[in-house]
Design a protein around this motif. Structure first.
Motif, short mmCIF file in Angstrom:
data_model
loop_
_atom_site.label_atom_id
_atom_site.label_comp_id
_atom_site.label_asym_id
_atom_site.label_seq_id
_atom_site.Cartn_x
_atom_site.Cartn_y
_atom_site.Cartn_z
N GLY A 77 0.94 -1.37 -0.02
CA GLY A 77 -0.03 -0.03 0.00
C GLY A 77 0.85 1.39 0.01
O GLY A 77 1.69 1.43 0.97
N LEU A 78 0.87 1.81 -1.09
CA LEU A 78 1.64 3.15 -1.16
C LEU A 78 0.72 4.54 -1.06
O LEU A 78 0.19 4.77 -1.95
N TYR A 79 1.50 5.37 -0.13
CA TYR A 79 0.82 6.73 0.14
C TYR A 79 1.62 7.78 -0.03
O TYR A 79 2.65 7.55 0.46
N THR A 80 1.35 8.71 -0.63
CA THR A 80 2.29 9.81 -0.73
C THR A 80 1.47 11.33 -0.53
O THR A 80 0.36 11.45 -0.56
N ASP A 81 2.35 12.24 -0.43
CA ASP A 81 1.94 13.69 -0.37
C ASP A 81 2.59 14.47 -1.42
O ASP A 81 3.74 14.23 -1.85
N VAL A 82 1.73 15.35 -2.14
CA VAL A 82 2.12 16.25 -3.18
C VAL A 82 1.72 17.56 -3.02
O VAL A 82 0.64 17.80 -2.38
N ILE A 83 2.76 18.65 -3.24
CA ILE A 83 2.19 20.12 -3.16
C ILE A 83 2.37 20.60 -4.41
O ILE A 83 3.18 20.25 -5.21
N VAL A 84 1.31 20.95 -4.90
CA VAL A 84 0.98 21.82 -6.24
C VAL A 84 1.25 23.48 -6.10
O VAL A 84 0.83 23.84 -4.90
N GLY A 85 1.86 23.97 -7.07
CA GLY A 85 2.05 25.37 -7.20
C GLY A 85 3.10 25.95 -6.22
O GLY A 85 3.11 27.05 -5.63
N PHE A 86 4.32 25.06 -5.91
CA PHE A 86 5.44 25.38 -5.13
C PHE A 86 5.99 26.96 -5.90
O PHE A 86 5.89 27.02 -7.32
N PRO A 87 6.58 27.65 -5.35
CA PRO A 87 7.19 28.99 -6.04
C PRO A 87 8.11 28.49 -6.95
O PRO A 87 8.83 27.69 -7.02
N GLY A 88 7.95 29.10 -8.21
CA GLY A 88 8.78 28.72 -9.51
C GLY A 88 8.08 27.47 -10.33
O GLY A 88 8.80 27.15 -11.06
N GLU A 89 7.04 26.67 -9.79
CA GLU A 89 6.57 25.63 -10.32
C GLU A 89 6.13 26.05 -11.96
O GLU A 89 4.90 26.64 -11.95
N THR A 90 6.57 25.57 -12.98
CA THR A 90 6.14 25.79 -14.32
C THR A 90 5.18 24.85 -14.65
O THR A 90 5.21 23.55 -13.93
N GLU A 91 4.59 25.03 -15.70
CA GLU A 91 3.46 24.05 -16.23
C GLU A 91 4.39 22.67 -16.54
O GLU A 91 3.98 21.73 -16.26
N ALA A 122 8.75 30.86 2.03
CA ALA A 122 8.08 32.23 2.40
C ALA A 122 8.99 33.45 2.42
O ALA A 122 8.42 34.65 2.05
N THR A 123 10.14 33.32 2.94
CA THR A 123 10.74 34.56 3.23
C THR A 123 11.75 34.66 1.82
O THR A 123 11.88 35.89 1.42
N ARG A 124 12.02 33.60 1.06
CA ARG A 124 12.81 33.68 -0.04
C ARG A 124 12.09 34.13 -1.36
O ARG A 124 12.61 34.88 -2.15
N TRP A 125 11.20 33.26 -1.51
CA TRP A 125 10.65 33.24 -2.87
C TRP A 125 9.18 33.64 -2.84
O TRP A 125 8.39 33.62 -1.98
N ALA A 126 8.85 34.33 -3.97
CA ALA A 126 7.30 35.06 -4.11
C ALA A 126 6.45 33.91 -4.61
O ALA A 126 6.77 32.83 -5.12
N ASP A 127 5.04 33.89 -3.78
CA ASP A 127 4.09 32.76 -4.19
C ASP A 127 3.60 33.11 -5.69
O ASP A 127 2.60 33.69 -5.86
N ASP A 128 4.44 32.71 -6.55
CA ASP A 128 4.19 33.13 -8.03
C ASP A 128 3.38 32.25 -8.83
O ASP A 128 3.01 32.64 -9.70
N VAL A 129 2.76 31.19 -8.28
CA VAL A 129 1.74 30.64 -9.11
C VAL A 129 0.36 31.01 -8.55
O VAL A 129 -0.06 30.78 -7.28
N PRO A 130 -0.42 31.44 -9.76
CA PRO A 130 -1.82 32.26 -9.03
C PRO A 130 -2.26 31.13 -8.62
O PRO A 130 -2.48 30.15 -8.96
N ALA A 131 -3.52 31.67 -7.71
CA ALA A 131 -4.47 30.73 -7.12
C ALA A 131 -5.27 29.96 -7.90
O ALA A 131 -5.54 28.71 -7.84
N GLU A 132 -5.83 30.74 -8.94
CA GLU A 132 -6.49 30.02 -9.86
C GLU A 132 -5.83 28.72 -10.79
O GLU A 132 -6.38 27.83 -11.04
N GLU A 133 -4.56 28.98 -10.88
CA GLU A 133 -3.65 28.07 -11.71
C GLU A 133 -3.37 26.68 -10.56
O GLU A 133 -3.25 25.71 -11.02
N LYS A 134 -3.20 27.07 -9.53
CA LYS A 134 -3.00 26.12 -8.49
C LYS A 134 -4.22 25.21 -8.17
O LYS A 134 -4.12 24.01 -8.23
#
Ligand code: SF4
Length: 409
Positions: free
Chosen positions: A270-284, A316-328
């Motif tokens: 059984g394999l379980y994971t966590d993923v974060i989308v829209g990290f600063p700088g995440e391109t398509e 949070a200190t270093r990079w802008a939260d640059d992926v727009p909310a809609e895109e996330k």
């Protein structure tokens, strides 16, 4: 981990003679155990504190413990003057002492705490985390790692089994880092020692970290029948550039090698994971790498989160939260949809097969439920079984979230 902490405080209060109130209106003391992993969890605490203002009287006590204590400290009392006590995680004895002084009550014999443990007993084997993932606030609020000696863990497990537990869940933010302070070994040795306890039916552990997981642990899982075939192994992103920015300490190919070896040893893992989308700088393109990985590895469950900056973290200190909310939102919905299909296929493969279920309780229809060895929830239809029973179930139905079947002859 918060569940384990709440349980530990509850035990100390019970041992001191306090009793659990059936509802808040009949209680004298309210303790909030808090989480700050996301802003939403933190906001929930503040709204609960506001709510409790109407409940508070001079005779009643409101206390707060958990991660918010490390983050905000005594300042909380200034912001919420009706808050009586701020209790550091794990250090509950002084608080219980203060309560005794405050409520000048005729203390009788301590109440028995036996029977509090349900079928599953959660044990924190490591407090804190020595990693510094750039998005994560845990190291700041839970501090550096403190490892519980193996003998102490075993004693706690033995006690919980004597009180009725049949399953032990070993917990750490990064449980693979576990080392007995006396030199008696790491997580593999701990799991091996715990599974030897008489009366115990299953051992689980979480959460693993791809950088620290040792192959020996996979072998222990495959060898000893009481150990669950379940890995909670967060990948966070399927793109090496993002993983580097997150300071996760591994690359996608390392992760894939672990999964490959684990599935060689335990084909039904059984394999379980966590993923974060829209990290600063995440391109398509980077996002699509994560998508492809999910398609390729076929996880049973993916806990998806949209990146949200936590003040005080490196990201949070270093990079802008640059992926727009809609895109996330678009990215997360895309992965949710993809994963729904994968999870459906993964659970359907159990139909017609017999699995071993450790019964945890009964649902609202009175049907026993529990988990199979791979951590999947199973409903047992048309059968009687009590919590703690290990039963064989022939699977007849599967939805992405759970399995259902009848007791095998
Ligand atoms: Fe946070 Fe987990 Fe990274 Fe530790 S290993 S910093 S708890 S994400």
């Amino acid at each position: 981990m918060n569940l384990a902490d709440s349980e530990s405080l509850a035990r100390q209060l019970l041992a001191a003679g306090y009793v659990e109130a059936p509802d808040i209106e009949r209680a004298d003391i309210a303790v909030l155990n808090t989480c700050v992993v996301r802003q939403a969890s933190e906001d929930k605490v503040y709204s609960k504190l506001h709510e409790l203002r109407a409940w508070k009287t001079p005779d009643r006590t409101i206390a707060l413990t958990g991660c918010l204590v490390r983050k905000e400290g005594e300042e909380l009392k200034q912001r919420f003057p009706h808050l009586d006590a701020v209790v550091p995680i794990g250090d509950y004895a002084p608080f219980v002492g203060e309560l005794d002084a405050r409520y000048d009550w005729a203390q009788g014999e301590p109440l028995p705490v036996a029977g509090r443990t349900g079928i599953s007993h959660y044990v924190n084997v490591i407090q804190g985390c020595d990693h510094n993932c750039t998005f994560c606030i845990v190291p700041r609020v839970r501090g550096r790692e403190v490892h519980v000696p193996i003998n102490q863990v075993l004693a706690e497990c033995r006690q919980s089994v004597a009180e009725g537990a049949r399953e032990v869940v070993l917990l750490g933010q990064n449980v693979d880092d576990y080392r007995d302070p006396g030199g008696a070994g790491g997580l593999a040795s701990l799991v091996r020692a715990v599974q030897e306890l008489d009366g115990l039916s299953r051992v689980r552990f979480m959460t693993s970290h791809p950088q620290d997981l040792e192959m020996e642990l996979l072998e222990v899982m495959a060898t000893f029948p009481k150990v669950a075939h379940e890995l909670q192994l967060p990948i966070q992103s399927g793109d090496d550039r993002i993983l580097k920015r997150m300071a996760r300490g591994y690359q996608v190919r390392h992760y894939r090698a672990i999964v490959e070896r684990a599935r060689q040893l335990m084909p039904e893992l059984g394999l379980y994971t966590d993923v974060i989308v829209g990290f600063p700088g995440e391109t398509e393109e980077m996002f699509l790498n994560t998508r492809r990985l999910l398609e390729k590895l076929e996880f049973d469950v993916v806990h998806l989160a949209q990146y949200s900056p936590r003040p005080g973290t490196f990201a949070a200190t270093r990079w802008a939260d640059d992926v727009p909310a809609e895109e996330k939102k678009r990215r997360i919905n895309d992965l949710l949809e993809l994963q729904r299909g994968i999870a459906g296929r993964r659970t359907r493969r159990w139909i017609g097969r017999t699995v071993e279920v450790l019964v945890e309780g009964s649902d609202e229809l009175g049907r026993p439920y529990g988990r199979n060895r791979q951590g999947k929830r199973v409903i047992v239809k048309r059968a009687r079984a009590s919590a703690g029973d290990m039963v064989e179930v022939l699977i007849e139905e599967a939805t992405p979230g759970q399995l259902a079947g009848t007791m095998a002859a």
